[in-house]
Motif scaffolding. Structure first.
Motif, PDB file in Angstrom:
ATOM      1  N   VAL A  51      32.613  40.444  36.435  1.00 39.93           N
ATOM      2  CA  VAL A  51      33.591  41.312  37.084  1.00 39.93           C
ATOM      3  C   VAL A  51      33.390  42.756  36.614  1.00 39.93           C
ATOM      4  O   VAL A  51      33.449  43.694  37.411  1.00 39.93           O
ATOM      5  CB  VAL A  51      35.025  40.817  36.796  1.00 39.93           C
ATOM      6  N   GLN A  52      33.128  42.949  35.328  1.00 39.61           N
ATOM      7  CA  GLN A  52      32.959  44.302  34.803  1.00 39.61           C
ATOM      8  C   GLN A  52      31.762  45.003  35.438  1.00 39.61           C
ATOM      9  O   GLN A  52      31.834  46.186  35.761  1.00 39.61           O
ATOM     10  CB  GLN A  52      32.820  44.294  33.276  1.00 39.61           C
ATOM     11  N   ILE A  80      37.874  46.259  31.980  1.00 36.46           N
ATOM     12  CA  ILE A  80      38.631  47.513  32.088  1.00 36.46           C
ATOM     13  C   ILE A  80      38.334  48.133  33.445  1.00 36.46           C
ATOM     14  O   ILE A  80      37.178  48.402  33.781  1.00 36.46           O
ATOM     15  CB  ILE A  80      38.254  48.507  30.974  1.00 36.46           C
ATOM     16  N   LEU A  81      39.398  48.354  34.218  1.00 43.03           N
ATOM     17  CA  LEU A  81      39.315  49.109  35.459  1.00 43.03           C
ATOM     18  C   LEU A  81      39.799  50.508  35.109  1.00 43.03           C
ATOM     19  O   LEU A  81      40.992  50.760  35.035  1.00 43.03           O
ATOM     20  CB  LEU A  81      40.200  48.481  36.546  1.00 43.03           C
ATOM     21  N   ASP A  96      43.575  28.863  41.288  1.00 41.65           N
ATOM     22  CA  ASP A  96      43.476  27.930  40.163  1.00 41.65           C
ATOM     23  C   ASP A  96      42.063  27.828  39.597  1.00 41.65           C
ATOM     24  O   ASP A  96      41.871  27.299  38.505  1.00 41.65           O
ATOM     25  CB  ASP A  96      43.947  26.533  40.589  1.00 41.65           C
ATOM     26  N   SER A  97      41.080  28.331  40.326  1.00 38.93           N
ATOM     27  CA  SER A  97      39.689  28.185  39.907  1.00 38.93           C
ATOM     28  C   SER A  97      38.949  29.501  39.721  1.00 38.93           C
ATOM     29  O   SER A  97      37.787  29.504  39.332  1.00 38.93           O
ATOM     30  CB  SER A  97      38.930  27.336  40.935  1.00 38.93           C
ATOM     31  N   THR A  98      39.594  30.617  40.031  1.00 31.66           N
ATOM     32  CA  THR A  98      39.006  31.939  39.785  1.00 31.66           C
ATOM     33  C   THR A  98      39.810  32.568  38.660  1.00 31.66           C
ATOM     34  O   THR A  98      40.944  33.009  38.870  1.00 31.66           O
ATOM     35  CB  THR A  98      39.050  32.825  41.046  1.00 31.66           C
ATOM     36  N   ILE A  99      39.247  32.562  37.469  1.00 30.36           N
ATOM     37  CA  ILE A  99      39.994  32.926  36.267  1.00 30.36           C
ATOM     38  C   ILE A  99      39.210  33.944  35.449  1.00 30.36           C
ATOM     39  O   ILE A  99      38.026  33.742  35.167  1.00 30.36           O
ATOM     40  CB  ILE A  99      40.271  31.674  35.399  1.00 30.36           C
ATOM     41  N   ILE A 100      39.892  35.015  35.085  1.00 32.61           N
ATOM     42  CA  ILE A 100      39.329  35.969  34.126  1.00 32.61           C
ATOM     43  C   ILE A 100      40.043  35.696  32.817  1.00 32.61           C
ATOM     44  O   ILE A 100      41.279  35.740  32.751  1.00 32.61           O
ATOM     45  CB  ILE A 100      39.520  37.423  34.584  1.00 32.61           C
ATOM     46  N   SER A 101      39.287  35.389  31.778  1.00 31.18           N
ATOM     47  CA  SER A 101      39.868  34.892  30.528  1.00 31.18           C
ATOM     48  C   SER A 101      39.241  35.578  29.319  1.00 31.18           C
ATOM     49  O   SER A 101      38.054  35.912  29.325  1.00 31.18           O
ATOM     50  CB  SER A 101      39.629  33.381  30.432  1.00 31.18           C
ATOM     51  N   PHE A 127      42.469  41.828  30.998  1.00 32.99           N
ATOM     52  CA  PHE A 127      42.180  42.738  32.103  1.00 32.99           C
ATOM     53  C   PHE A 127      43.115  43.926  31.984  1.00 32.99           C
ATOM     54  O   PHE A 127      44.325  43.761  31.944  1.00 32.99           O
ATOM     55  CB  PHE A 127      42.404  42.045  33.453  1.00 32.99           C
ATOM     56  N   ARG A 128      42.549  45.136  31.912  1.00 29.76           N
ATOM     57  CA  ARG A 128      43.355  46.366  31.836  1.00 29.76           C
ATOM     58  C   ARG A 128      43.075  47.199  33.081  1.00 29.76           C
ATOM     59  O   ARG A 128      41.940  47.580  33.330  1.00 29.76           O
ATOM     60  CB  ARG A 128      43.013  47.166  30.589  1.00 29.76           C
ATOM     61  N   ALA A 129      44.131  47.468  33.848  1.00 38.02           N
ATOM     62  CA  ALA A 129      44.009  48.248  35.085  1.00 38.02           C
ATOM     63  C   ALA A 129      44.655  49.604  34.873  1.00 38.02           C
ATOM     64  O   ALA A 129      45.876  49.733  34.889  1.00 38.02           O
ATOM     65  CB  ALA A 129      44.660  47.500  36.238  1.00 38.02           C
TER      66      ALA A 129
END
Length: 164
Positions: A51-52, A80-81, A96-101, A127-129
């Motif tokens: 994702v980053q 970090i966004l 339930d299956s797409t998880i940022i951990s 996750f920091r937005a």
């Protein structure tokens, strides 16, 4: 962003909300893939594996909406966004299956910090937005630490939406 693209985004989001429990995963995947600017797949079939990396690919001070579609998987990372990464939409394949951990906790040492000074809870985010106009749909943010307090989602920007 053009009106046509804005309407397509709204229609996809409404489609998700109205018939989410009965939606065919393949048709949802096809719909969102067709309008996504970036696809993240930890298995390697997307544009990026993290994702980053996808967020970093968006230009600073972006004035058009960028949609990042994240395929199912547990993405173990601290994301970090930044405040200059405006107008970003994350859409997960399945809530339930797409998880940022990430499992940081308040007593853990800060990276590059004083060895005698543990981290603060505010630094434990997964996750920091920081950016304005951030939206996330159909995705889970978690901090499953059992060692102390931990933050899953830390918001600093204005006009942020988290749905499902």
């Amino acid at each position: 962003m053009s009106w046509k693209r804005c309407i397509r985004i709204v229609l996809v989001v409404l489609h998700m909300a109205v018939i989410f429990s009965a939606i065919n995963a393949q048709s949802f995947d096809e719909e969102i893939s067709a309008i996504a600017d970036i696809i993240v797949d930890k298995e390697g079939s997307g544009d990026y594996a993290t994702v980053q990396e996808a967020i970093n690919s968006i230009p600073d001070d972006n004035n058009t909406t960028k949609i990042i579609y994240i395929k199912n998987g547990i993405y173990y990372e601290k994301v970090i966004l930044g405040y200059k990464k405006t107008n970003v939409i994350l859409v997960g394949e399945d809530v339930d299956s797409t998880i940022i951990s990430n499992d940081n906790y308040g007593n853990e040492m800060l990276i590059g910090g004083d060895q005698n000074n543990g981290g603060h809870t505010f630094s434990t985010y997964t996750f920091r937005a920081d950016a304005d106009g951030f939206q996330a749909y159909n995705i889970s943010f978690e901090n499953p630490t059992t060692e102390g307090q931990g933050v899953a989602y830390h918001a600093n920007g204005d006009r942020q939406i988290l749905y499902h």
